[in-house]
Motif scaffolding. Sequence first.
Motif, PDB file in Angstrom:
ATOM      1  N   TRP A  24       0.835  -1.193   0.000  1.00  0.00           N
ATOM      2  CA  TRP A  24       0.000   0.000   0.000  1.00  0.00           C
ATOM      3  C   TRP A  24       0.873   1.247   0.000  1.00  0.00           C
ATOM      4  CZ3 TRP A  24      -1.154  -4.445   2.605  1.00  0.00           C
ATOM      5  CH2 TRP A  24      -2.438  -4.955   2.503  1.00  0.00           C
ATOM      6  N   TYR A  25       0.471   2.248  -0.760  1.00  0.00           N
ATOM      7  CA  TYR A  25       1.010   3.600  -0.557  1.00  0.00           C
ATOM      8  C   TYR A  25      -0.052   4.346   0.215  1.00  0.00           C
ATOM      9  CZ  TYR A  25       4.914   3.252  -3.849  1.00  0.00           C
ATOM     10  OH  TYR A  25       6.074   2.926  -4.474  1.00  0.00           O
ATOM     11  N   GLY A  26       0.121   4.522   1.481  1.00  0.00           N
ATOM     12  CA  GLY A  26      -0.956   5.092   2.295  1.00  0.00           C
ATOM     13  C   GLY A  26      -2.137   4.141   2.240  1.00  0.00           C
ATOM     14  N   ASP A  27      -3.273   4.631   1.725  1.00  0.00           N
ATOM     15  CA  ASP A  27      -4.449   3.771   1.601  1.00  0.00           C
ATOM     16  C   ASP A  27      -4.559   3.149   0.221  1.00  0.00           C
ATOM     17  OD1 ASP A  27      -5.262   4.169   4.134  1.00  0.00           O
ATOM     18  OD2 ASP A  27      -6.540   5.902   3.666  1.00  0.00           O
ATOM     19  N   HIS A  28      -3.614   3.542  -0.651  1.00  0.00           N
ATOM     20  CA  HIS A  28      -3.681   3.110  -2.036  1.00  0.00           C
ATOM     21  C   HIS A  28      -3.096   1.700  -2.162  1.00  0.00           C
ATOM     22  CE1 HIS A  28      -3.852   3.193  -6.226  1.00  0.00           C
ATOM     23  NE2 HIS A  28      -2.755   3.871  -6.516  1.00  0.00           N
ATOM     24  N   HIS A  29      -3.929   0.740  -2.519  1.00  0.00           N
ATOM     25  CA  HIS A  29      -3.510  -0.663  -2.576  1.00  0.00           C
ATOM     26  C   HIS A  29      -2.884  -0.933  -3.948  1.00  0.00           C
ATOM     27  CE1 HIS A  29      -4.764  -4.988  -1.207  1.00  0.00           C
ATOM     28  NE2 HIS A  29      -3.483  -4.844  -1.416  1.00  0.00           N
ATOM     29  N   VAL A  30      -1.545  -0.922  -4.040  1.00  0.00           N
ATOM     30  CA  VAL A  30      -0.926  -0.978  -5.372  1.00  0.00           C
ATOM     31  C   VAL A  30      -0.508  -2.391  -5.781  1.00  0.00           C
ATOM     32  CG1 VAL A  30      -0.185   1.400  -5.517  1.00  0.00           C
ATOM     33  CG2 VAL A  30       1.270  -0.264  -4.394  1.00  0.00           C
ATOM     34  N   LEU A  31      -0.305  -3.302  -4.840  1.00  0.00           N
ATOM     35  CA  LEU A  31      -0.073  -4.705  -5.197  1.00  0.00           C
ATOM     36  C   LEU A  31      -1.063  -5.539  -4.406  1.00  0.00           C
ATOM     37  CD1 LEU A  31       3.820  -5.148  -5.241  1.00  0.00           C
ATOM     38  CD2 LEU A  31       2.266  -4.864  -7.175  1.00  0.00           C
ATOM     39  N   GLY A  48       1.201  -4.365 -18.967  1.00  0.00           N
ATOM     40  CA  GLY A  48      -0.012  -3.880 -18.337  1.00  0.00           C
ATOM     41  C   GLY A  48      -0.066  -2.376 -18.436  1.00  0.00           C
ATOM     42  N   PRO A  49      -1.249  -1.795 -18.230  1.00  0.00           N
ATOM     43  CA  PRO A  49      -1.368  -0.346 -18.364  1.00  0.00           C
ATOM     44  C   PRO A  49      -0.529   0.399 -17.331  1.00  0.00           C
ATOM     45  CG  PRO A  49      -3.399  -1.304 -17.509  1.00  0.00           C
ATOM     46  CD  PRO A  49      -2.536  -2.432 -17.917  1.00  0.00           C
ATOM     47  N   SER A  50      -0.243   1.646 -17.623  1.00  0.00           N
ATOM     48  CA  SER A  50       0.541   2.473 -16.716  1.00  0.00           C
ATOM     49  C   SER A  50      -0.165   2.596 -15.368  1.00  0.00           C
ATOM     50  CB  SER A  50       0.726   3.846 -17.365  1.00  0.00           C
ATOM     51  OG  SER A  50       1.241   4.737 -16.431  1.00  0.00           O
ATOM     52  N   GLY A  51       0.590   2.480 -14.307  1.00  0.00           N
ATOM     53  CA  GLY A  51       0.011   2.595 -12.976  1.00  0.00           C
ATOM     54  C   GLY A  51      -0.540   1.291 -12.443  1.00  0.00           C
ATOM     55  N   SER A  52      -0.309   0.188 -13.168  1.00  0.00           N
ATOM     56  CA  SER A  52      -0.871  -1.082 -12.715  1.00  0.00           C
ATOM     57  C   SER A  52       0.020  -1.765 -11.684  1.00  0.00           C
ATOM     58  CB  SER A  52      -1.107  -2.003 -13.908  1.00  0.00           C
ATOM     59  OG  SER A  52       0.087  -2.189 -14.621  1.00  0.00           O
ATOM     60  N   GLY A  53       1.190  -1.209 -11.408  1.00  0.00           N
ATOM     61  CA  GLY A  53       2.036  -1.752 -10.341  1.00  0.00           C
ATOM     62  C   GLY A  53       3.179  -2.617 -10.829  1.00  0.00           C
ATOM     63  N   LYS A  54       3.492  -2.528 -12.125  1.00  0.00           N
ATOM     64  CA  LYS A  54       4.575  -3.359 -12.662  1.00  0.00           C
ATOM     65  C   LYS A  54       5.910  -2.982 -12.039  1.00  0.00           C
ATOM     66  CE  LYS A  54       3.880  -1.749 -16.770  1.00  0.00           C
ATOM     67  NZ  LYS A  54       2.854  -0.729 -16.587  1.00  0.00           N
ATOM     68  N   SER A  55       6.224  -1.670 -12.049  1.00  0.00           N
ATOM     69  CA  SER A  55       7.491  -1.228 -11.464  1.00  0.00           C
ATOM     70  C   SER A  55       7.538  -1.588  -9.990  1.00  0.00           C
ATOM     71  CB  SER A  55       7.648   0.284 -11.598  1.00  0.00           C
ATOM     72  OG  SER A  55       7.623   0.652 -12.935  1.00  0.00           O
ATOM     73  N   THR A  56       6.457  -1.306  -9.297  1.00  0.00           N
ATOM     74  CA  THR A  56       6.428  -1.603  -7.867  1.00  0.00           C
ATOM     75  C   THR A  56       6.726  -3.072  -7.627  1.00  0.00           C
ATOM     76  OG1 THR A  56       4.708   0.077  -7.731  1.00  0.00           O
ATOM     77  CG2 THR A  56       5.068  -1.269  -5.793  1.00  0.00           C
ATOM     78  N   LEU A  57       6.177  -3.935  -8.478  1.00  0.00           N
ATOM     79  CA  LEU A  57       6.399  -5.371  -8.293  1.00  0.00           C
ATOM     80  C   LEU A  57       7.875  -5.722  -8.455  1.00  0.00           C
ATOM     81  CD1 LEU A  57       5.401  -8.231  -7.885  1.00  0.00           C
ATOM     82  CD2 LEU A  57       4.980  -8.377 -10.347  1.00  0.00           C
TER      83      LEU A  57
HETATM   84  N1  LIG Z   1       6.068   6.903  -4.314  1.00  0.00           N
HETATM   85  C1  LIG Z   1       4.752   6.702  -4.521  1.00  0.00           C
HETATM   86  N2  LIG Z   1       3.835   7.257  -3.690  1.00  0.00           N
HETATM   87  C2  LIG Z   1       2.518   7.052  -3.877  1.00  0.00           C
HETATM   88  N3  LIG Z   1       2.007   6.305  -4.865  1.00  0.00           N
HETATM   89  C3  LIG Z   1       2.857   5.739  -5.730  1.00  0.00           C
HETATM   90  C4  LIG Z   1       4.267   5.902  -5.602  1.00  0.00           C
HETATM   91  N4  LIG Z   1       4.872   5.222  -6.600  1.00  0.00           N
HETATM   92  C5  LIG Z   1       3.879   4.655  -7.322  1.00  0.00           C
HETATM   93  N5  LIG Z   1       2.669   4.961  -6.805  1.00  0.00           N
HETATM   94  C6  LIG Z   1       1.392   4.479  -7.297  1.00  0.00           C
HETATM   95  O1  LIG Z   1       1.426   3.080  -7.337  1.00  0.00           O
HETATM   96  C7  LIG Z   1       0.784   2.604  -8.481  1.00  0.00           C
HETATM   97  C8  LIG Z   1       1.693   1.665  -9.240  1.00  0.00           C
HETATM   98  O2  LIG Z   1       2.793   2.382  -9.760  1.00  0.00           O
HETATM   99  P1  LIG Z   1       3.881   1.724 -10.676  1.00  0.00           P
HETATM  100  O3  LIG Z   1       4.335   0.470 -10.060  1.00  0.00           O
HETATM  101  O4  LIG Z   1       4.923   2.746 -10.931  1.00  0.00           O
HETATM  102  O5  LIG Z   1       3.087   1.440 -12.010  1.00  0.00           O
HETATM  103  P2  LIG Z   1       3.634   1.013 -13.421  1.00  0.00           P
HETATM  104  O6  LIG Z   1       5.085   0.782 -13.321  1.00  0.00           O
HETATM  105  O7  LIG Z   1       2.849  -0.210 -13.759  1.00  0.00           O
HETATM  106  O8  LIG Z   1       3.295   2.122 -14.348  1.00  0.00           O
HETATM  107  C9  LIG Z   1       0.349   3.806  -9.302  1.00  0.00           C
HETATM  108  O9  LIG Z   1      -1.034   4.008  -9.114  1.00  0.00           O
HETATM  109  C10 LIG Z   1       1.136   4.937  -8.707  1.00  0.00           C
HETATM  110  O10 LIG Z   1       0.369   6.117  -8.735  1.00  0.00           O
END
Ligand SMILES: Nc1ncnc2c1ncn2[C@@H]1O[C@H](COP(=O)(O)OP(=O)(O)O)[C@@H](O)[C@H]1O
Lengths: 254, 461
Positions: A24-31, A48-57
């Motif tokens: 989670w980023y705060g309340d934002h459930h990213v994975l 996957g589309p931008s913002g889908s959490g690929k980088s985060t993964l």
């Molecule tokens: N440092 C951060 N703080 C808050 N939210 C973030 C941060 N980095 C990424 N996010 C959010 O996490 C989600 C996944 O991001 P990311 O993994 O970069 O997506 P992708 O690589 O698939 O485009 C997005 O909705 C993005 O807005």
Amino acid sequence: MTSSNPNVQLQPNKAIEISSLNKWYGDHHVLRDVTLDIYEGEIMVICGPSGSGKSTLIRSLNHLEEYQDGHVAIFGQPLARDRRSDRLIHNTMGMVFQSFNLFPHLTVLQNCTLGLTWLKKMPDQAAEKFALTLLDRVGIAHLASRYPGQISGGQQQRVAISRSLAMEPKIMLFDEPTSALDPEMVKEVLDVMMDLSKTGMTMVCVTHEMQFARQVADRVVFMADGEIVEVGPPEQVLVNPEWDRTKDFLQHVL
Amino acid sequence: MEKIHSDTERDDYKPLKKFVASPARPPKRETHGVIGTIRKRFFNSIGNSLLTCIALAVLFYLGKWIVNWAVIDAVFVADTRRQCFDTSPDGACWAGVISWFNGLIYGRFPVQEQWRVNLGVVIGIVWLLPLLSKRIPLRGAILLSWVALFPFVGAYLFLGGRFGQELGLFHGIMTCAAFGYLLLIYLNLIKALIGSKTIAVAGLHLLFVPFLEKRLSRRVVAISSMLVWGGLSAIAALFLSSFDLPLVPIERWGGLFLTFIIAGFSITMAIPVGVILALGRRSKLRVIHWLSLGVIEIVRSVPLITVLFMAVTLLPIFMPSDVEFNKLSQVLVAVCIFAGAYMAENIRGGLQAIPKGQFEAATTLGFGYWQTMFLIVLPQALRMMIPNIMTSFISLLKDTTLVSIIGLFDIMLMARNIANDKDWVGMHTEPLVLIAILFFVLCFSMSQYSLNLEKRIKVDR
Ligand SMILES: Nc1ncnc2c1ncn2[C@@H]1O[C@H](COP(=O)(O)OP(=O)(O)O)[C@@H](O)[C@H]1O
Ligand SMILES: [Mg+2]
């Protein structure tokens, strides 16, 4: 799952095991409950589309990001937030970034030898020789004495790949390696990655280059909204997807 | 894919035209000649012409007045200020400055010992000479050795005293080690020059086993260079112990010499202290963070004079009573912290400008915190801040003249002392003019050097 790839059948060892990863980023459930096994020698493409959490993964795999829940294991060893795990990560995984992140104050050669001399304690000459063979493999040995600011984006990304390879990782992570490049330079980087895929390296690539995925990937993962929508061999996921979301996305990028 | 395929098929019957770029032309340049340029720059309108004329007139009268005072009407040979007045009442009396010149440079350093000061300066410069050539590797090590070891050589030469008595054991050993290292550097250079190849070794590299260098591990190389260094230091010790330098107490140091010591010390210590404070300020450990922040903010909001007075009056109170401090070391500590606090803010600015990707790339390669900082982040941050750092150095050099207020006989106090000399009573202007010229030359060359450095680094990238 492994049926399509003879490589994987021969070596069913798991290089990376991801089990119900949550972030989670705060309340934002990213994975959301990401579970995925990547086998040794496998080429895995994540799209996957931008913002889908690929980088985060993939940044969670080498601890550039923290995750709140779930487990990752590398070659059977579960990772924790400690020195030992960090060492394991750095010894086994290399990473290539979208923005290259070369060290601008060092020459191309020095970028590649820095880790060899300081971390692997290699003597200078041996390090230079090894780095030059790597640079030669990606076709830029002649630029060894330039600074990163003096070469093109495609060349910089190839240097970045050599720099990672110099540490002799077993797994390479690529986070959109061609997205910051002009179209004419994309191919030179993809060619290098293609060559690399033939060496038995385990590769996890986030990329939008569907052509590359089709030719090289053993399996393709499609992610949306922080979840894995489907996983499978490229001809299945990219040609006959099961889910509407995947089809939608493919229509946009192809 | 299918669509693209059909596209190419359709175009097949139409032969393609071959594209050849038209030849490149040189850009247009406006040429006026000298007179044309002058007219365009200075006389392009009535107002501008008027301004140019007024400025020229002012410059002319000012220049004439200065030349008259400083050269034409000036007196260069006289015994007292009175004689100066009798010869030429409107000119400068340089005779006074000339007769006090030695004092302005060396303070009250005994005349027959002044060669030691000169020798110290020469050694310091010779030590740094290898830095000028880009072909010499490990220049960082040479610079570092200078920072760490040269102060011992300087203190030994300037202070003097016998081994084991006025000269402490530690200081004596460090002095020998310093001379040994200097020898090591130069022997390496000579060896490399004779060895015809490009200069391949310097600093910590091995001296006597060049053939093995390639095959030996770094540890063996390091240990054997340590041994060589030790041997050279022993030779230096034998040599030095045959001399007895008379003691010159610190109270007798002064003049430009003392100004250079204080400025040089604060300039060299500013960066290390600044780096420590800047990293401390970024530290995740709360105690270190608040401590660094406190030092930086307090020092930056207090004038240097106050810091100096505090150092002289407060430092002895905090220190255990058996540690005796002389005024100079108190001042050096104070100036060092002062310079470091300002430098810390410069460096912090540079650190903030380093993109996150650099840290991430370093981490994924396996570099730890300190390696990342010293190999990757700080070199970039310092380069980026060169203009600011040089500006700080220049103001430091000028600020050091404040130490005259707490009674150190630096060049300012020596200059004011001239006016108290019974032969030159009331002579204030000439020494101050001399100091102004001197500082202008020093500061101006520093700022030119900084511009030059900036340009060179831009070329590098
Ligand atoms: N440092 C951060 N703080 C808050 N939210 C973030 C941060 N980095 C990424 N996010 C959010 O996490 C989600 C996944 O991001 P990311 O993994 O970069 O997506 P992708 O690589 O698939 O485009 C997005 O909705 C993005 O807005
Ligand atoms: Mg991304």
